[in-house]
Scaffold this active site. Structure first.
Site, PDB file in Angstrom:
ATOM      1  N   THR A 151       0.847  -1.194   0.000  1.00  0.00           N
ATOM      2  CA  THR A 151       0.000   0.000   0.000  1.00  0.00           C
ATOM      3  C   THR A 151       0.881   1.242   0.000  1.00  0.00           C
ATOM      4  O   THR A 151       1.905   1.264   0.678  1.00  0.00           O
ATOM      5  CB  THR A 151      -0.861   0.041   1.279  1.00  0.00           C
ATOM      6  OG1 THR A 151      -1.666  -1.128   1.312  1.00  0.00           O
ATOM      7  CG2 THR A 151      -1.743   1.273   1.325  1.00  0.00           C
ATOM      8  N   ARG A 179     -11.671  -9.973  -1.803  1.00  0.00           N
ATOM      9  CA  ARG A 179     -11.387  -9.378  -0.486  1.00  0.00           C
ATOM     10  C   ARG A 179     -11.044  -7.885  -0.660  1.00  0.00           C
ATOM     11  O   ARG A 179     -10.263  -7.498  -1.520  1.00  0.00           O
ATOM     12  CB  ARG A 179     -10.219 -10.110   0.165  1.00  0.00           C
ATOM     13  CG  ARG A 179      -9.778  -9.544   1.527  1.00  0.00           C
ATOM     14  CD  ARG A 179      -8.679  -8.535   1.386  1.00  0.00           C
ATOM     15  NE  ARG A 179      -8.153  -8.081   2.676  1.00  0.00           N
ATOM     16  CZ  ARG A 179      -7.344  -7.037   2.820  1.00  0.00           C
ATOM     17  NH1 ARG A 179      -6.968  -6.340   1.753  1.00  0.00           N
ATOM     18  NH2 ARG A 179      -6.911  -6.672   3.991  1.00  0.00           N
ATOM     19  N   GLY A 181      -9.854  -4.458   1.635  1.00  0.00           N
ATOM     20  CA  GLY A 181      -9.354  -4.014   2.938  1.00  0.00           C
ATOM     21  C   GLY A 181      -9.752  -2.579   3.231  1.00  0.00           C
ATOM     22  O   GLY A 181     -10.744  -2.057   2.715  1.00  0.00           O
ATOM     23  N   ASP A 182      -8.945  -1.942   4.050  1.00  0.00           N
ATOM     24  CA  ASP A 182      -9.241  -0.585   4.511  1.00  0.00           C
ATOM     25  C   ASP A 182      -8.984   0.500   3.467  1.00  0.00           C
ATOM     26  O   ASP A 182      -9.558   1.588   3.529  1.00  0.00           O
ATOM     27  CB  ASP A 182      -8.337  -0.261   5.714  1.00  0.00           C
ATOM     28  CG  ASP A 182      -6.854  -0.355   5.313  1.00  0.00           C
ATOM     29  OD1 ASP A 182      -6.434  -1.437   4.857  1.00  0.00           O
ATOM     30  OD2 ASP A 182      -6.134   0.660   5.424  1.00  0.00           O
ATOM     31  N   GLY A 203      -1.190  -1.263   6.544  1.00  0.00           N
ATOM     32  CA  GLY A 203      -1.001  -2.395   7.447  1.00  0.00           C
ATOM     33  C   GLY A 203      -2.130  -3.395   7.258  1.00  0.00           C
ATOM     34  O   GLY A 203      -2.620  -3.580   6.140  1.00  0.00           O
ATOM     35  N   GLY A 205      -5.464  -4.540   6.895  1.00  0.00           N
ATOM     36  CA  GLY A 205      -6.683  -3.820   6.546  1.00  0.00           C
ATOM     37  C   GLY A 205      -7.876  -4.152   7.408  1.00  0.00           C
ATOM     38  O   GLY A 205      -8.690  -3.265   7.721  1.00  0.00           O
TER      39      GLY A 205
HETATM   40  C1  SD4 Z   1      -4.881  -3.906   2.988  1.00  0.00           C
HETATM   41  N1  SD4 Z   1      -3.966  -2.084   4.247  1.00  0.00           N
HETATM   42  O1  SD4 Z   1      -5.436  -4.127   1.920  1.00  0.00           O
HETATM   43  C2  SD4 Z   1      -3.767  -2.894   3.056  1.00  0.00           C
HETATM   44  C3  SD4 Z   1      -2.425  -3.592   3.035  1.00  0.00           C
HETATM   45  C4  SD4 Z   1      -1.238  -2.726   3.353  1.00  0.00           C
HETATM   46  O2  SD4 Z   1       1.054  -2.410   3.314  1.00  0.00           O
HETATM   47  O3  SD4 Z   1      -1.324  -1.650   3.853  1.00  0.00           O
HETATM   48  N2  SD4 Z   1      -0.031  -3.175   3.111  1.00  0.00           N
HETATM   49  O4  SD4 Z   1      -5.173  -4.510   4.019  1.00  0.00           O
END
Ligand code: SD4
Length: 290
Positions: A151, A179, A181-182, A203, A205
């Site tokens: 990310t 899927r 994430g955040d 991080g 998500g």
């Molecule tokens: C996620 N937050 O899709 C993202 C992954 C991420 O460094 O931040 N990786 O969960």
């Protein structure tokens, strides 16, 4: 007052903030600058983080999420689970500017992209294909690829005090198809309000979303917390309520409306890149002890 950009992770953060600053010098648009920072990394397969060259899902397809928010208008644009399109941060911007909606998903986001001049292409780089094949051969060993940083988030504040937060990701490597994430969720992966501050996250998500880290940090700034304290409070709350998040390196960082910046992480290994009026610095962020 200075113009400030803060972005994520060791490898991608520096080119991201440099591209943002260069664009800002030309356009004087904070939104275009933050977009340009992420476009720079999305289009370069040397960064396996996001866009072209991002690590694929469990079926070998790169599936991307992105979102951005403008702190003056509270406008938001986002896309999730999009295949075959880069840069998705620009697609998120198109959703914000060309539709009355906040988010488009999956195939329909791709259809919207095609209608708006984006080209459909394969996003697997040689590097990501090789890593995917290694994971297929030996899933247990390659499971740690979840820890690669997939990310890039950038938060910016211009000399007029305007704020933008923007985020682009390939999500977690080898994720279940579909899927999300955040990263494309306003409040989770990014948030901006000129009356309070702007924040972004990276991080795990599922945890960042559960605790709405970006929104929480911005709301703390609204009460007058400096950005550093606001980010620490957000991570502290997460770790206290869900101790299993300690050590997993979820991160929230931000800029307050007053112009100070801060970052906090629940585990080791995070580096923030900061660019203030063109001067770039690298800032390792140790895990917060809660
Ligand atoms: C996620 N937050 O899709 C993202 C992954 C991420 O460094 O931040 N990786 O969960």
């Amino acid at each position: 007052m200075s113009t400030l950009f803060v972005s994520t992770w060791q490898d991608a953060g520096e080119p991201c903030v440099r591209a943002a600053w260069e664009n800002y010098c030309q356009t004087k648009s904070l939104l275009s600058a933050c977009e340009a920072g992420l476009v720079r990394v999305e289009l370069d397969p040397a960064f396996q983080a996001i866009g072209f060259g991002g690590l694929p899902n469990a079926e070998g397809e790169v599936e991307l999420d992105a979102g951005l928010m403008v702190g003056s208008s509270l406008d938001v644009g986002a896309v999730c689970a999009v295949r075959g399109i880069v840069p998705v941060i620009s697609l998120a911007r198109a959703v914000m500017e060309k539709t009355p909606h906040v988010m488009l998903a999956g195939d329909q986001a791709r259809r919207f992209a095609e209608q708006n001049g984006f080209e459909v292409r394969s996003l697997l780089s040689e590097n990501s294909l090789r890593k995917y094949e290694a994971w297929r051969r030996d899933r247990s060993a390659a499971e740690v690829a979840h820890l690669v940083h997939d990310t890039v988030t950038i938060v910016g504040r211009d000399e007029g005090g305007r704020l933008v937060s923007a985020c682009s990701t390939s999500g977690l490597a080898w994720k279940r198809p579909g899927r999300v994430g955040d990263s494309p969720i306003a409040g989770a992966g990014f948030y901006a309000d000129d009356e309070a501050g702007a924040a972004g996250a990276t991080g795990v998500g599922e945890d960042i979303w559960r605790f709405m880290l970006s929104h929480y940090a911005v709301e703390r700034m609204r009460t007058g917390d400096p950005a550093q304290k606001a980010c620490e409070k957000a991570i502290e709350r997460m770790v206290r309520r869900k101790p299993s998040t300690a050590g997993q390196t979820s991160v929230v960082f931000g800029i307050s409306r007053a112009g100070d910046w801060g970052a906090a992480a629940s585990g080791p290994g995070f580096t923030a890149w900061v660019c203030e009026d063109g001067k770039v610095g690298r800032h390792p962020v140790p895990a917060l002890s809660v």
